[in-house]
Design an enzyme around this catalytic site. Structure first.
Site, short mmCIF file in Angstrom:
data_model
loop_
_atom_site.label_atom_id
_atom_site.label_comp_id
_atom_site.label_asym_id
_atom_site.label_seq_id
_atom_site.Cartn_x
_atom_site.Cartn_y
_atom_site.Cartn_z
N CYS A 2 0.84 -1.18 0.00
CA CYS A 2 0.00 0.00 0.00
C CYS A 2 0.88 1.24 0.00
O CYS A 2 1.97 1.23 0.56
CB CYS A 2 -0.94 0.11 1.20
SG CYS A 2 -2.04 -1.28 1.41
N TRP A 75 -2.92 -2.50 -1.60
CA TRP A 75 -2.68 -3.91 -1.90
C TRP A 75 -3.40 -4.64 -0.79
O TRP A 75 -3.03 -4.57 0.38
CB TRP A 75 -1.18 -4.21 -1.87
CG TRP A 75 -0.86 -5.59 -2.33
CD1 TRP A 75 -0.69 -6.00 -3.63
CD2 TRP A 75 -0.67 -6.75 -1.52
NE1 TRP A 75 -0.41 -7.35 -3.66
CE2 TRP A 75 -0.39 -7.83 -2.39
CE3 TRP A 75 -0.71 -6.99 -0.14
CZ2 TRP A 75 -0.15 -9.13 -1.93
CZ3 TRP A 75 -0.47 -8.28 0.31
CH2 TRP A 75 -0.19 -9.32 -0.57
N ASN A 101 -0.94 1.84 5.87
CA ASN A 101 -0.17 0.80 5.18
C ASN A 101 0.34 -0.13 6.27
O ASN A 101 1.09 0.29 7.13
CB ASN A 101 0.97 1.49 4.42
CG ASN A 101 2.09 0.54 3.99
OD1 ASN A 101 3.22 0.94 3.83
ND2 ASN A 101 1.78 -0.71 3.80
N GLY A 102 -0.10 -1.40 6.24
CA GLY A 102 0.34 -2.34 7.27
C GLY A 102 -0.80 -3.24 7.70
O GLY A 102 -1.81 -3.34 7.00
N LYS A 494 10.44 -14.19 -13.92
CA LYS A 494 10.06 -13.01 -14.74
C LYS A 494 8.88 -13.33 -15.63
O LYS A 494 7.94 -12.55 -15.74
CB LYS A 494 11.22 -12.54 -15.64
CG LYS A 494 12.38 -11.83 -15.02
CD LYS A 494 12.11 -10.44 -14.54
CE LYS A 494 11.58 -10.39 -13.16
NZ LYS A 494 12.38 -10.53 -12.03
N HIS A 513 14.90 -35.90 -13.70
CA HIS A 513 14.24 -36.39 -12.49
C HIS A 513 12.81 -35.89 -12.38
O HIS A 513 12.28 -35.73 -11.28
CB HIS A 513 15.04 -36.00 -11.25
CG HIS A 513 16.42 -36.58 -11.25
ND1 HIS A 513 16.66 -37.93 -11.09
CD2 HIS A 513 17.64 -36.02 -11.43
CE1 HIS A 513 17.95 -38.17 -11.16
NE2 HIS A 513 18.58 -37.01 -11.37
N LYS A 612 5.50 -4.17 -5.48
CA LYS A 612 6.95 -4.04 -5.54
C LYS A 612 7.59 -4.17 -4.17
O LYS A 612 8.67 -4.71 -4.01
CB LYS A 612 7.27 -2.66 -6.13
CG LYS A 612 8.74 -2.39 -6.28
CD LYS A 612 9.15 -2.53 -7.72
CE LYS A 612 10.63 -2.57 -7.91
NZ LYS A 612 11.07 -3.78 -8.60
C1 G6P Z 1 8.32 -8.53 -4.37
C2 G6P Z 1 8.72 -7.95 -5.70
C3 G6P Z 1 9.93 -8.72 -6.26
C4 G6P Z 1 11.07 -8.70 -5.25
C5 G6P Z 1 10.62 -9.24 -3.89
C6 G6P Z 1 11.68 -8.97 -2.82
O1 G6P Z 1 7.81 -9.81 -4.55
O2 G6P Z 1 7.65 -8.01 -6.62
O3 G6P Z 1 10.36 -8.10 -7.46
O4 G6P Z 1 12.12 -9.47 -5.73
O5 G6P Z 1 9.43 -8.57 -3.46
O6 G6P Z 1 11.80 -7.58 -2.66
P1 G6P Z 1 13.06 -6.82 -2.14
O7 G6P Z 1 12.68 -5.39 -2.20
O8 G6P Z 1 13.30 -7.30 -0.73
O9 G6P Z 1 14.19 -7.15 -3.02
#
Ligand code: G6P
Length: 617
Positions: A2, A75, A101-102, A494, A513, A612
């Site tokens: 958020c 979120w 946010n939290g 990705k 395997h 993110k």
């Molecule tokens: C989220 C993001 C990813 C990221 C991961 C860890 O899932 O979408 O792109 O790799 O968090 O985030 P950080 O900021 O700790 O690298």
């Protein structure tokens, strides 16, 4: 997750907040909302969906004038993403407004208690419970908003960054933080203030910012200095105003269609910036203050434990190969979310390296706290300067990738590997596990990487052509060995993240395997087959795929002839020292996912259900 934002000052708050929310959408985009105070009434608009939907609704539903307001992009955690659960939330009287946010973990018990006192709730959120708790305290104890917020926060368990507005005191906004980030932008002569989850929403207005620490709160009033105090003890703390290094250009698309594409293309620059001042090839040295200052800890370490999540965890896996090969230090790589809950054996002789782009990932932060409690030395590799993880660790090294806005991580990954490679080389030298000629050769090789990435980016058109053939695939397999096994995992991640095609990454030899059973003429298999990395073995794996009619897309070293004859498509990378090959092999995989996602009409920068910065566990 958020994003929260707010403004109090002399400008029209609406464009400041909407613009800010758009910049914070990387933190969540399930719903969005805004509250403005027009000098008379609270104007509230909120809706499921993105900030663009909010703008449409706000046009017809509210008056958008006013010099104070707060906003939110969500979120979802508690309650499905719908209009009612969207923030801001009003208190029962309609006087208090909150964005959060939290997660308030004990919200259910508080809610039940408030219901017995006559409160009713419109949403399923924990946030509506918090704003009503604040209101209950404010009325019952007959205290001002700031005090009521403070008392309430001493009763809740969980994590929060909040901004609270009171219609009865429209010249102030109260903010507080525990576990989720909050920055306050300070305008000239304190005539205006900006509130946001990070500094990007106010970068064009001020370079002065205060980052609240955990368990701190502030009452923000126009024309007055910000008083920051401890939520528990009420003690005033120094409100340290920092000068922001961020600029507007860094957070705009710069002519690219998507942030992800821009960030893929920024990698030569980002890797160079990560070297800057650290890799001194002419002098034949690597200088990293965080490592130098703590060299004894590294040299005496029994092992290195790497904790991270998502793409950062993949960078950790690459680092495991590099540290063990170069510096001969045993390395374990852990998902932070598992590590924090499994009572791990940690001693004072362990060095923990936490990797995080955002520096805010809740599980990584909790893993760090646990490791510190058990006496380990914790080193952070973060991208976001001043982030919670950067502050919580004993020492660290920034990646200098610049802001990464696309949800799927690209330049953060390659710059994390760059920092970790520099560290491994420096430690190898200090431990004497690498000869000085090898060391110099590796420095030279590493320094050439940005140029090679630049050259490699020219495969974009070719990769786009390949993408056209596979955009309707439903499954995909990624294979790599050694240093490139983590790249296979990252390539698969990705593709999953942004195109919603199911993809798996495997060490190439493990294919027999299990995954081999999946191979038929509809299964694309992306194989990393660089010339120095167990090449013959990988070629055998490619033959095995071919004999089962799988479609092969191979990433090979330029000049390769063997794989070219077998594979359906090949993508060439420049010749490179094997240990640094992930910095190159990962680039075509990023581009492949990108083009497939664009052709499938997916939202590349904001894939569904993701965020993110994951500030909840
Ligand atoms: C989220 C993001 C990813 C990221 C991961 C860890 O899932 O979408 O792109 O790799 O968090 O985030 P950080 O900021 O700790 O690298």
């Amino acid at each position: 997750m958020c994003g929260i934002t707010g403004y109090i000052g002399f400008r029209e708050a609406y464009p400041v907040i909407i613009n800010g929310l758009q910049r914070l959408e990387y933190r969540g985009y399930d719903s969005a909302g805004i509250m403005l105070y027009d000098g008379n009434q609270i104007q509230l608009a909120k809706t499921k969906g993105k900030v663009s939907n909010l703008v449409e609704i706000a046009k017809s539903d509210i008056s958008t004038s006013g010099v104070v307001g707060i906003g939110h992009t969500r979120w979802a955690t508690h309650g499905v993403p719908n209009d009612v659960n969207s923030h801001p939330h009003l208190s029962q009287s309609g006087n208090l407004v909150i964005v959060h946010n939290g997660i308030i973990e004990n919200y259910d018990a508080i809610k039940k208690e408030l219901i017995t006192r006559g409160y009713t709730f419109k949403s399923d959120t924990d946030t509506e419970v918090l704003v009503n708790l604040i209101e209950e305290i404010k009325t019952k104890e007959n205290v001002k908003l700031g005090k009521a917020v403070q008392i309430a926060l001493n009763q809740v368990v969980g994590a929060y960054a909040i901004a609270v507005f009171d219609k009865e005191k429209p010249d102030e906004i109260v903010v507080a933080k525990l576990g989720s980030p909050i920055a306050i932008g300070v305008g000239k002569d304190f005539k205006e203030f900006f509130i946001a989850s990070d500094a990007s929403p106010f970068i064009e207005y001020t370079k002065d910012a205060i980052y609240l620490e955990d368990e701190e709160m502030a009452i923000i009033k126009k024309g007055r200095e910000v008083n920051v105090r401890k939520i528990k003890s009420d003690k005033l703390v120094d409100s340290n105003i920092q000068e922001l290094q961020l600029n507007l250009e860094q957070i705009e698309k710069g002519g690219y269609e998507h942030f992800m594409l821009k960030e893929i293309h920024e990698q030569p620059r980002a890797i160079t910036d990560t070297f800057r001042g650290r890799l001194l090839r002419d002098e034949g040295i690597i200088k990293m203050a965080g490592v130098e200052d703590n060299m004894k800890k590294f040299l005496n370490a029994n092992r290195i434990i790497i904790v991270a999540c998502g793409t950062s965890w993949h960078a950790g896996l690459v680092a495991e190969y590099i540290f063990e090969e170069f510096a001969r230090i045993p390395v374990e790589v852990e998902y932070a979310s598992e590590f924090r809950y499994r009572n791990p054996v940690i001693t004072e002789k362990d060095v923990v390296i936490a990797i995080s782009q955002s520096g805010e990932t809740a599980d990584t932060l909790a893993a760090i706290k646990l490791a510190k409690k058990r006496g380990a030395f914790v080193f952070g590799v973060c991208n976001v300067v001043g982030s919670s993880i950067a502050r919580e660790t004993h020492a660290g090294a920034y990646t200098h990738a610049g802001p990464e806005i696309g949800v799927a991580s690209t330049k953060a990954f390659t710059t994390q590997i760059t920092v970790l490679s520099l560290m491994a080389l420096r430690l190898a030298r200090a431990k004497g596990t690498m000869s000085s000629s090898d060391y110099r050769m590796h420095l030279q090789e590493l320094e050439l990487i940005p140029r090679k990435v630049e050259q490699l980016l020219n495969v974009d058109g070719h990769v786009k052509e390949i993408a056209k053939e596979y955009l309707l695939s439903t499954n995909c397999l990624y294979l790599g060995r050694g240093y490139n096994f983590p790249v296979a995992l990252e390539g698969a991640l990705k593709l999953k993240e942004i195109s919603y095609i199911h993809a798996e990454g495997y060490p190439a030899a493990e294919m027999k395997h299990g995954p081999i059973a999946l191979i038929d003429d509809r299964m694309p298999v992306i194989v990393i087959a660089t010339s120095k990395g167990h090449y013959e073995k990988v070629v055998s794996n490619i033959q095995e795929i071919k004999s089962r009619k799988g479609k092969i897309i191979a990433v090979v070293t330029e000049g390769d002839t063997t794989v070219k004859e077998i594979a359906d498509h090949t993508i060439e990378i420049p010749e490179v020292e094997e240990a640094f090959s992930p910095l190159l092999t990962t680039i075509p995989l990023q581009l492949l996912s990108y083009h497939i996602a664009v052709m499938r009409n997916c939202n590349v920068d904001q894939p569904r259900n993701l965020a993110k910065s994951v500030t909840v566990e």
